[in-house]
Design a protein around this motif. Structure first.
Motif, PDB file in Angstrom:
ATOM      1  N   SER A  59       0.814  -1.217   0.000  1.00  0.00           N
ATOM      2  CA  SER A  59       0.000   0.000   0.000  1.00  0.00           C
ATOM      3  C   SER A  59       0.845   1.264   0.000  1.00  0.00           C
ATOM      4  O   SER A  59       0.335   2.349  -0.229  1.00  0.00           O
ATOM      5  N   GLU A  60       2.138   1.149   0.244  1.00  0.00           N
ATOM      6  CA  GLU A  60       3.018   2.314   0.239  1.00  0.00           C
ATOM      7  C   GLU A  60       3.468   2.700  -1.171  1.00  0.00           C
ATOM      8  O   GLU A  60       4.130   3.725  -1.335  1.00  0.00           O
ATOM      9  N   PRO A  64       5.136   9.267  -7.193  1.00  0.00           N
ATOM     10  CA  PRO A  64       5.791  10.408  -6.535  1.00  0.00           C
ATOM     11  C   PRO A  64       5.135  11.740  -6.895  1.00  0.00           C
ATOM     12  O   PRO A  64       4.789  12.004  -8.038  1.00  0.00           O
ATOM     13  N   GLY A  65       4.916  12.543  -5.870  1.00  0.00           N
ATOM     14  CA  GLY A  65       4.339  13.869  -6.064  1.00  0.00           C
ATOM     15  C   GLY A  65       2.831  13.871  -6.169  1.00  0.00           C
ATOM     16  O   GLY A  65       2.235  14.916  -6.423  1.00  0.00           O
ATOM     17  N   THR A  66       2.187  12.710  -6.020  1.00  0.00           N
ATOM     18  CA  THR A  66       0.723  12.632  -6.089  1.00  0.00           C
ATOM     19  C   THR A  66       0.214  11.823  -4.901  1.00  0.00           C
ATOM     20  O   THR A  66       0.985  11.274  -4.126  1.00  0.00           O
ATOM     21  N   ALA A  67      -1.083  11.772  -4.782  1.00  0.00           N
ATOM     22  CA  ALA A  67      -1.695  10.958  -3.735  1.00  0.00           C
ATOM     23  C   ALA A  67      -2.228   9.647  -4.301  1.00  0.00           C
ATOM     24  O   ALA A  67      -3.038   8.979  -3.667  1.00  0.00           O
ATOM     25  N   ILE A  68      -1.773   9.274  -5.473  1.00  0.00           N
ATOM     26  CA  ILE A  68      -2.267   8.060  -6.138  1.00  0.00           C
ATOM     27  C   ILE A  68      -1.514   6.856  -5.575  1.00  0.00           C
ATOM     28  O   ILE A  68      -0.312   6.707  -5.765  1.00  0.00           O
ATOM     29  N   LYS A  69      -2.255   6.010  -4.880  1.00  0.00           N
ATOM     30  CA  LYS A  69      -1.680   4.804  -4.276  1.00  0.00           C
ATOM     31  C   LYS A  69      -1.993   3.615  -5.177  1.00  0.00           C
ATOM     32  O   LYS A  69      -3.011   2.952  -5.033  1.00  0.00           O
ATOM     33  N   TYR A  70      -1.133   3.354  -6.098  1.00  0.00           N
ATOM     34  CA  TYR A  70      -1.393   2.254  -7.021  1.00  0.00           C
ATOM     35  C   TYR A  70      -1.071   0.895  -6.410  1.00  0.00           C
ATOM     36  O   TYR A  70      -1.453  -0.134  -6.948  1.00  0.00           O
ATOM     37  N   GLY A  71      -0.417   0.864  -5.254  1.00  0.00           N
ATOM     38  CA  GLY A  71      -0.146  -0.398  -4.571  1.00  0.00           C
ATOM     39  C   GLY A  71      -1.430  -1.075  -4.122  1.00  0.00           C
ATOM     40  O   GLY A  71      -1.602  -2.291  -4.284  1.00  0.00           O
ATOM     41  N   ASN A  72      -2.355  -0.289  -3.565  1.00  0.00           N
ATOM     42  CA  ASN A  72      -3.652  -0.851  -3.174  1.00  0.00           C
ATOM     43  C   ASN A  72      -4.403  -1.355  -4.395  1.00  0.00           C
ATOM     44  O   ASN A  72      -5.064  -2.394  -4.357  1.00  0.00           O
ATOM     45  N   PHE A  73      -4.303  -0.614  -5.486  1.00  0.00           N
ATOM     46  CA  PHE A  73      -4.955  -1.032  -6.721  1.00  0.00           C
ATOM     47  C   PHE A  73      -4.392  -2.362  -7.213  1.00  0.00           C
ATOM     48  O   PHE A  73      -5.142  -3.260  -7.597  1.00  0.00           O
TER      49      PHE A  73
END
Length: 129
Positions: A59-60, A64-73
């Motif tokens: 989830s981490e 970079p520079g955004t709030a987009i957490k693609y790990g959860n996706f």
């Protein structure tokens, strides 16, 4: 009173009860798959990739520079693929069982008394001509 009786008849139909059982089992299966992804697949398979990225948890993973957490996706995509594959296997098994039942046709029923009598009459009329 009629509305309550009608609702009870609707709720007790086989399809509604089957749907409720399916939803409950699906929820439990979803928890199992989530645990599989988070507790087994991520640590066993993705740990080297996470360590290379200097992360401890999937989830981490963030752009970079955004709030987009693609790990959860990614975690949810893995869960979906596992659920879809499991359902595919279950449905394929059910369909193969249905095909086996359909492949063995039942023996034709013996002709009834009327059919036997009509057949005899037909044969007699053919013999006279």
């Amino acid at each position: 009173m009629g509305f309550a009786k009608e609702f009870k008849e609707f709720a007790m139909r086989g399809n509604v009860v089957d749907l409720a059982v399916g939803v409950i089992i699906g929820g439990a299966f979803g928890k199992i798959v989530s645990s599989l992804v988070e507790d087994i697949i991520t640590p066993a398979i993705l740990t080297p990739a996470l360590e290379a990225a200097h992360l401890k948890n999937l989830s981490e993973l963030v752009i970079p520079g955004t709030a987009i957490k693609y790990g959860n996706f990614l975690s949810q995509v893995i869960s979906f693929i596992i659920v879809a594959f499991a359902l595919f296997l279950i449905i394929k098994g059910i369909n193969s069982m249905k095909k086996k039942e359909e492949a063995a046709p039942a023996a034709p029923a013996a002709p009834g008394k009327e059919e036997v009598l009509l057949t005899e009459i037909r044969d007699i009329l053919k013999a006279k001509n």
